[in-house]
Design a protein around this motif. Structure first.
Motif, PDB file in Angstrom:
ATOM      1  N   VAL A   1      56.220 -57.652   7.644  1.00 37.17           N
ATOM      2  CA  VAL A   1      54.786 -57.454   7.391  1.00 37.17           C
ATOM      3  C   VAL A   1      54.094 -56.911   8.641  1.00 37.17           C
ATOM      4  CG1 VAL A   1      52.607 -58.653   6.945  1.00 37.17           C
ATOM      5  CG2 VAL A   1      54.624 -59.175   5.556  1.00 37.17           C
ATOM      6  N   TRP A   2      54.403 -57.478   9.797  1.00 37.98           N
ATOM      7  CA  TRP A   2      53.799 -57.022  11.047  1.00 37.98           C
ATOM      8  C   TRP A   2      54.203 -55.581  11.352  1.00 37.98           C
ATOM      9  CZ3 TRP A   2      49.724 -58.595  13.290  1.00 37.98           C
ATOM     10  CH2 TRP A   2      49.464 -58.359  14.641  1.00 37.98           C
ATOM     11  N   GLU A   3      55.444 -55.233  11.054  1.00 35.93           N
ATOM     12  CA  GLU A   3      55.929 -53.867  11.236  1.00 35.93           C
ATOM     13  C   GLU A   3      55.178 -52.911  10.303  1.00 35.93           C
ATOM     14  OE1 GLU A   3      60.435 -52.455  12.240  1.00 35.93           O
ATOM     15  OE2 GLU A   3      60.104 -53.154  10.189  1.00 35.93           O
ATOM     16  N   LYS A   4      54.966 -53.331   9.075  1.00 37.25           N
ATOM     17  CA  LYS A   4      54.242 -52.524   8.095  1.00 37.25           C
ATOM     18  C   LYS A   4      52.794 -52.284   8.539  1.00 37.25           C
ATOM     19  CE  LYS A   4      53.161 -50.745   3.990  1.00 37.25           C
ATOM     20  NZ  LYS A   4      53.635 -49.409   3.559  1.00 37.25           N
ATOM     21  N   ILE A   5      52.170 -53.349   9.061  1.00 40.41           N
ATOM     22  CA  ILE A   5      50.791 -53.225   9.520  1.00 40.41           C
ATOM     23  C   ILE A   5      50.696 -52.265  10.699  1.00 40.41           C
ATOM     24  CG2 ILE A   5      48.911 -54.490  10.671  1.00 40.41           C
ATOM     25  CD1 ILE A   5      49.747 -56.940   8.982  1.00 40.41           C
ATOM     26  N   LYS A   6      51.639 -52.359  11.626  1.00 38.22           N
ATOM     27  CA  LYS A   6      51.576 -51.567  12.857  1.00 38.22           C
ATOM     28  C   LYS A   6      52.043 -50.128  12.685  1.00 38.22           C
ATOM     29  CE  LYS A   6      52.684 -53.330  16.799  1.00 38.22           C
ATOM     30  NZ  LYS A   6      53.466 -53.957  17.887  1.00 38.22           N
ATOM     31  N   PHE A   7      53.106 -49.942  11.882  1.00 39.36           N
ATOM     32  CA  PHE A   7      53.744 -48.619  11.817  1.00 39.36           C
ATOM     33  C   PHE A   7      53.709 -47.975  10.425  1.00 39.36           C
ATOM     34  CE2 PHE A   7      56.108 -51.165  15.031  1.00 39.36           C
ATOM     35  CZ  PHE A   7      55.616 -50.527  16.161  1.00 39.36           C
ATOM     36  N   GLY A   8      53.244 -48.710   9.448  1.00 37.35           N
ATOM     37  CA  GLY A   8      53.131 -48.158   8.099  1.00 37.35           C
ATOM     38  C   GLY A   8      54.379 -48.291   7.261  1.00 37.35           C
ATOM     39  N   LYS A   9      55.481 -48.731   7.870  1.00 33.92           N
ATOM     40  CA  LYS A   9      56.739 -48.902   7.151  1.00 33.92           C
ATOM     41  C   LYS A   9      57.453 -50.150   7.655  1.00 33.92           C
ATOM     42  CE  LYS A   9      57.521 -43.954   6.349  1.00 33.92           C
ATOM     43  NZ  LYS A   9      58.419 -42.796   6.599  1.00 33.92           N
ATOM     44  N   ALA A  10      58.107 -50.849   6.739  1.00 27.48           N
ATOM     45  CA  ALA A  10      58.952 -51.982   7.111  1.00 27.48           C
ATOM     46  C   ALA A  10      60.407 -51.531   7.012  1.00 27.48           C
ATOM     47  CB  ALA A  10      58.693 -53.167   6.179  1.00 27.48           C
ATOM     48  N   SER A  11      61.167 -51.707   8.081  1.00 28.01           N
ATOM     49  CA  SER A  11      62.532 -51.191   8.121  1.00 28.01           C
ATOM     50  C   SER A  11      63.564 -52.282   7.869  1.00 28.01           C
ATOM     51  CB  SER A  11      62.806 -50.561   9.496  1.00 28.01           C
ATOM     52  OG  SER A  11      62.804 -51.558  10.509  1.00 28.01           O
TER      53      SER A  11
END
Length: 393
Positions: free
Chosen positions: A247-257
């Protein structure tokens, strides 16, 4: 001897070995370039073999021998001297306790591998890992788990350092050693190549997750409710940290890997490790939720702010996670603040001093870093004479 306890710890011993071979090897191997994957496998495999022999020789005695002091256990149990099939450690055959602890002595120096992959000399890996396990890891084990100076009744009084399965003993020591070696090595010449096989990374992380049930659940050293709770909170923290990282990755970079979510898994596992014998499911949820974000930000700090090439983020994930989980034991009232923070500080200073001294000693004997040509062409072919992938066959 208790048959149920013995049966469970036999299984747990196999699970913890499974964490290094093949779990950690695949997790780390997938993250490097294709030309270096076999070198990572070689490091993990060779360390497992060497630590096993050294643990038998003197490591176990330094950690759990009875002939020493609060600082070390002495050499009375070198080569399992005096240990027979009838010797007991609690309700377990002592030889089984030896084997269970041996798997911890294997994975701790193997964790450090992630900091120096793609540019380190193989001779350095072997000599440093062996000496570090004996001179840094084994004494710390004695201090906290072997009745030494940081245990109950030691320098912190009746209630000593609480570290159920290795937040300090395993993750802080390995994390600090990793970042120190990364500083001395210097950065890789090519830091922009993405992981060559994210599928390996996911498979390795999944194996680590499963193996961690033996790591934390086995640390109860009994087949009882405590082991079941340790296993359960381990799983809850891992699952929650995976989600919070994504979720934090999605918020920061737009994608969750995929690599991100499974790295979150390891962050949650490392963070719950010291606390897994002292907390319940709600506390595990909290630890995991924070760990996924905290360790991700630690990765950014080490990489981008401090400019340290800890290749596979060993300190940010394992070191920070283990330290965080150790502090949370005091936050939730299961340990004293003085003992938890004091234990972290004492072990941190000791690990730093021993690691730095060993780096200087070992690199005077064998090169720390490979030459530029070897690094460019890859360690697999240049050091080990093999390729992971022969596309012409």
């Amino acid at each position: 001897m208790n048959g149920a306890d013995t049966a469970w710890i036999i299984v747990a011993t196999a699970l913890v070995l499974f964490m290094t071979l093949p779990g950690l090897a695949l997790f780390y191997g997938g993250l490097v370039r294709a030309r270096n994957v076999l070198s990572v496998f070689m490091h993990c495999y060779a360390i497992a073999c060497l630590m096993s022999v050294l643990w038998l020789a003197v490591g176990y005695s330094i950690a759990f021998g009875g002939g020493g002091t609060g600082f070390w256990g002495g050499l009375d149990k070198a080569f399992l001297n005096g240990v027979t099939v009838d010797s007991l450690s609690g309700t377990l055959p002592e030889v089984l306790f030896f084997a269970f602890q041996m798997t911890f002595a294997i994975i701790t120096p193997a964790l450090i591998v992630g900091a120096y992959v793609e540019r380190v000399g193989f001779g350095f890996v072997m000599l440093f890992s062996g000496l570090w396990m004996l001179l840094c890891y084994a004494p710390v084990v004695h201090w906290i788990w072997g009745g030494g100076m940081l245990a109950d009744g030691g320098i912190f009084g009746e209630t000593g350092v609480k570290d159920f399965a290795g937040g300090i003993v395993v993750h802080e020591t390995a994390g600090l050693a990793a970042i120190l070696i990364a500083v001395f090595l210097g950065p890789r010449k090519n830091q922009t190549t993405p992981p060559h096989n994210p599928g390996f990374v996911m498979i390795g992380a999944a194996m680590l997750w499963v193996g961690w049930f033996g790591f934390n659940g086995g640390s109860q050293l009994a087949a009882d409710g405590g082991a079941a709770m340790a296993l359960t909170v381990t799983h809850i923290s891992a699952a929650t940290a995976s989600l919070s990282w994504a979720v934090w990755e999605k918020i920061k970079f737009g994608k969750a890997s995929l690599v991100g979510i499974v790295t979150g898994t390891i962050a949650g596992l490392a963070s719950i490790t010291p606390a897994s014998g002292f907390v319940g499911p709600i506390e595990a949820l909290i630890i995991g939720a924070v760990a996924g974000i905290l360790c991700q930000e630690a990765v950014v700090l080490v990489r981008n702010k401090l400019k340290i090439d800890d290749t596979l983020d060993v300190f940010a994930v394992h070191g920070v996670g283990g330290i965080f989980g150790t502090i949370m034991i005091a936050v939730f009232g299961a340990g004293s603040w003085a003992a938890q923070l004091g234990g972290l500080a004492i072990v941190g200073i000791f690990t730093t001093v021993v690691t730095v001294v060993l780096i200087f000693v070992v690199k005077a004997i064998t090169p720390l870093r490979v030459d530029a040509e070897t690094e460019t062409n890859g360690l697999d072919l240049m050091v080990h004479g093999e390729r992971a992938y022969d596309h012409n066959s």
